[in-house]
Write a protein that holds these residues in place. Structure first.
Motif, PDB file in Angstrom:
ATOM      1  N   LEU A 201       0.835  -1.207   0.000  1.00  0.00           N
ATOM      2  CA  LEU A 201       0.000   0.000   0.000  1.00  0.00           C
ATOM      3  C   LEU A 201       0.869   1.256   0.000  1.00  0.00           C
ATOM      4  O   LEU A 201       1.866   1.317   0.720  1.00  0.00           O
ATOM      5  CB  LEU A 201      -0.903   0.029   1.238  1.00  0.00           C
ATOM      6  CG  LEU A 201      -2.262  -0.656   1.153  1.00  0.00           C
ATOM      7  CD1 LEU A 201      -2.093  -2.156   0.975  1.00  0.00           C
ATOM      8  CD2 LEU A 201      -3.086  -0.371   2.402  1.00  0.00           C
ATOM      9  N   PRO A 202       0.468   2.282  -0.771  1.00  0.00           N
ATOM     10  CA  PRO A 202       1.213   3.553  -0.757  1.00  0.00           C
ATOM     11  C   PRO A 202       0.835   4.373   0.484  1.00  0.00           C
ATOM     12  O   PRO A 202       0.219   5.440   0.380  1.00  0.00           O
ATOM     13  CB  PRO A 202       0.760   4.225  -2.052  1.00  0.00           C
ATOM     14  CG  PRO A 202      -0.643   3.731  -2.241  1.00  0.00           C
ATOM     15  CD  PRO A 202      -0.638   2.306  -1.749  1.00  0.00           C
ATOM     16  N   LEU A 266      -1.038  10.124  -8.235  1.00  0.00           N
ATOM     17  CA  LEU A 266      -1.365   8.702  -8.200  1.00  0.00           C
ATOM     18  C   LEU A 266      -1.768   8.185  -9.571  1.00  0.00           C
ATOM     19  O   LEU A 266      -2.390   8.900 -10.362  1.00  0.00           O
ATOM     20  CB  LEU A 266      -2.516   8.458  -7.213  1.00  0.00           C
ATOM     21  CG  LEU A 266      -2.216   8.754  -5.737  1.00  0.00           C
ATOM     22  CD1 LEU A 266      -3.502   8.672  -4.920  1.00  0.00           C
ATOM     23  CD2 LEU A 266      -1.189   7.774  -5.197  1.00  0.00           C
ATOM     24  N   PRO A 267      -1.446   6.931  -9.882  1.00  0.00           N
ATOM     25  CA  PRO A 267      -1.854   6.356 -11.169  1.00  0.00           C
ATOM     26  C   PRO A 267      -3.351   6.046 -11.171  1.00  0.00           C
ATOM     27  O   PRO A 267      -3.897   5.603 -10.168  1.00  0.00           O
ATOM     28  CB  PRO A 267      -1.035   5.069 -11.249  1.00  0.00           C
ATOM     29  CG  PRO A 267      -0.794   4.682  -9.823  1.00  0.00           C
ATOM     30  CD  PRO A 267      -0.639   5.987  -9.083  1.00  0.00           C
ATOM     31  N   GLN A 268      -4.001   6.318 -12.279  1.00  0.00           N
ATOM     32  CA  GLN A 268      -5.442   6.068 -12.384  1.00  0.00           C
ATOM     33  C   GLN A 268      -5.638   4.673 -12.961  1.00  0.00           C
ATOM     34  O   GLN A 268      -5.799   4.479 -14.157  1.00  0.00           O
ATOM     35  CB  GLN A 268      -6.098   7.129 -13.277  1.00  0.00           C
ATOM     36  CG  GLN A 268      -7.620   7.058 -13.273  1.00  0.00           C
ATOM     37  CD  GLN A 268      -8.230   8.261 -13.975  1.00  0.00           C
ATOM     38  OE1 GLN A 268      -7.572   9.291 -14.159  1.00  0.00           O
ATOM     39  NE2 GLN A 268      -9.486   8.142 -14.370  1.00  0.00           N
ATOM     40  N   VAL A 353       7.824  14.178  -1.787  1.00  0.00           N
ATOM     41  CA  VAL A 353       7.834  12.743  -2.087  1.00  0.00           C
ATOM     42  C   VAL A 353       6.469  12.287  -2.591  1.00  0.00           C
ATOM     43  O   VAL A 353       6.359  11.599  -3.610  1.00  0.00           O
ATOM     44  CB  VAL A 353       8.233  11.936  -0.835  1.00  0.00           C
ATOM     45  CG1 VAL A 353       8.104  10.429  -1.100  1.00  0.00           C
ATOM     46  CG2 VAL A 353       9.647  12.274  -0.403  1.00  0.00           C
ATOM     47  N   VAL A 354       5.409  12.666  -1.888  1.00  0.00           N
ATOM     48  CA  VAL A 354       4.068  12.193  -2.248  1.00  0.00           C
ATOM     49  C   VAL A 354       3.468  12.957  -3.419  1.00  0.00           C
ATOM     50  O   VAL A 354       2.464  12.521  -3.987  1.00  0.00           O
ATOM     51  CB  VAL A 354       3.124  12.276  -1.036  1.00  0.00           C
ATOM     52  CG1 VAL A 354       3.590  11.342   0.062  1.00  0.00           C
ATOM     53  CG2 VAL A 354       3.005  13.694  -0.515  1.00  0.00           C
ATOM     54  N   GLU A 358       3.583   8.780  -9.427  1.00  0.00           N
ATOM     55  CA  GLU A 358       3.990   7.419  -9.084  1.00  0.00           C
ATOM     56  C   GLU A 358       3.517   6.441 -10.133  1.00  0.00           C
ATOM     57  O   GLU A 358       2.375   6.489 -10.583  1.00  0.00           O
ATOM     58  CB  GLU A 358       3.388   7.036  -7.716  1.00  0.00           C
ATOM     59  CG  GLU A 358       3.801   5.656  -7.270  1.00  0.00           C
ATOM     60  CD  GLU A 358       3.184   5.264  -5.939  1.00  0.00           C
ATOM     61  OE1 GLU A 358       1.999   4.885  -5.937  1.00  0.00           O
ATOM     62  OE2 GLU A 358       3.872   5.373  -4.916  1.00  0.00           O
ATOM     63  N   ALA A 359       4.433   5.563 -10.542  1.00  0.00           N
ATOM     64  CA  ALA A 359       4.069   4.544 -11.525  1.00  0.00           C
ATOM     65  C   ALA A 359       3.301   3.444 -10.840  1.00  0.00           C
ATOM     66  O   ALA A 359       3.488   3.183  -9.642  1.00  0.00           O
ATOM     67  CB  ALA A 359       5.329   3.969 -12.178  1.00  0.00           C
TER      68      ALA A 359
END
Length: 363
Positions: A201-202, A266-268, A353-354, A358-359
């Motif tokens: 989990l991110p 975030l990736p969709q 960082v957040v 992100e991939a």
């Protein structure tokens, strides 16, 4: 047919569950009552068997005076509005107690107080209050909706007594907030976990989003990409917690710039923005706190931190409510007595960082 089951109660005493089962014309009728003595249980069985053998008695008993467990089942089954998870769990748990086997007419305020006393063994008064509140919903409609002899005034009287005896109490408002040092520990820990297991989990994103958006854990897991209006910086929070109604209480809330940046990073990959379960998030957070020695920090405290931050930045109650979604401004009054002024997250290193795209991790 009648049976008696002997069961040990949590207080060490013994209860005798007497059950009468009558089958007639393909219909099975059950009645259960609990007694402190076996002879009393046996006498009740013999008495009820004779009464139910009378013409029309079986139909009248089934329709007019069911057990509390049967009423709970009907309440759950007839409700057009989906029950919240907590309420459903509590009502299911109540069915395992002696009071659930009693007929409606046999339940007095004394019975409810005794039930509250039994619940209090190992539970906080605030938890007992929640149990009685959910049970009170059943009491409130049993007579007017179905004609069952379950009187709502019985619950009202029992609540007054339970409160005076200290069995119930209002929930205390928590004021625990994470320190920047504690957040640094958590973010570093979850960053290391993510490096070792890219499919985990991110949690860095989840934690930061919880603070900046002020969203509750279960709300975070329900947010969808379709409900995001990036141009206006708003998002539709569905089924937001509300004392009057939760299911269907959909509220548009402002997303502060930091929260919106996290979402855009975030990736969709699925319908939901955070496609994870509340149990998984809660377990990961709780384990991390225990591992790091962070005491008495709950995930919900991140929301408290986020709302407090809004006031520290100078937001008024109405403007803070646009983010938090509080319907009652009075609920926000406890956040207004802040000591700090300014934004302690202005140079928070973990935001960079957040906020980085992100991939999608491969599984």
């Amino acid at each position: 047919m009648g049976t008696i089951l002997e069961r040990k109660r949590k207080d060490g005493s013994t209860g005798y569950h007497a059950q009468v089962v009558v089958k007639k014309a393909g219909v099975t009728h059950r009645e259960t009552r609990t007694f402190d003595r076996r002879p009393a249980a046996r006498a009740w069985i013999e008495k009820r068997q004779k009464e139910l053998a009378q013409p029309g008695a079986l139909a009248a008993a089934k329709i007019e005076d069911p057990t509390l467990a049967e009423v709970i089942d009907r309440y759950v089954g007839d409700s057009r509005r989906p029950l919240g998870r907590t309420k459903a769990q509590v009502l299911k748990a109540i069915k395992g107690y002696d009071i659930a086997g009693k007929s409606c007419s046999a339940i007095s305020s004394a019975e409810v107080v005794a039930f509250a006393s039994e619940l209090s063994a190992g539970r906080q008064p605030q938890t007992v209050s929640n149990y009685l509140a959910h049970l009170g919903s059943v009491f409130a409609i049993a007579r007017p909706a179905w004609g069952y002899p379950l009187n709502s005034t019985v619950m009202d009287d029992a609540l007054k007594v339970a409160r005076r005896l200290g069995l119930t109490a209002k929930s205390r408002a928590r004021d625990r907030r994470p320190t920047l040092t504690e957040l640094d520990q958590l973010m570093r820990h979850f960053g290391d976990v993510r490096k070792r297991r890219p499919s985990s989990l991110p949690m860095q994103h989840v934690i930061a989003f919880a603070i900046f958006s002020t969203r509750r854990q279960e709300e975070i897991t329900r947010l969808t990409w379709l409900d995001l209006d990036g141009s206006s910086g708003r998002i539709l929070v569905r089924d937001m917690k509300n004392p009057g109604q939760k299911i269907g209480n959909d509220v548009w809330c402002e997303l502060p710039a930091e929260a919106l940046a996290i979402v855009r990073a975030l990736p969709q990959v699925e319908t939901r923005i955070f496609p994870y379960s509340t149990d998984a998030i809660s377990a990961a957070f709780t384990r991390a706190c225990a591992l790091l020695g962070i005491d008495d920090l709950h995930f919900h405290d991140l929301r408290h931190e986020g709302v407090s931050r809004l006031f520290e930045m100078g937001r008024t109650v109405p403007l803070a409510a646009l983010v938090s979604g509080h319907r009652s401004w009075q609920s926000l009054q406890r956040y207004t007595h802040v000591r700090l002024v300014g934004d302690k997250y202005a140079k928070w290193p973990w935001f960079e960082v957040v906020a980085q795209p992100e991939a999608h991790p491969s599984h």
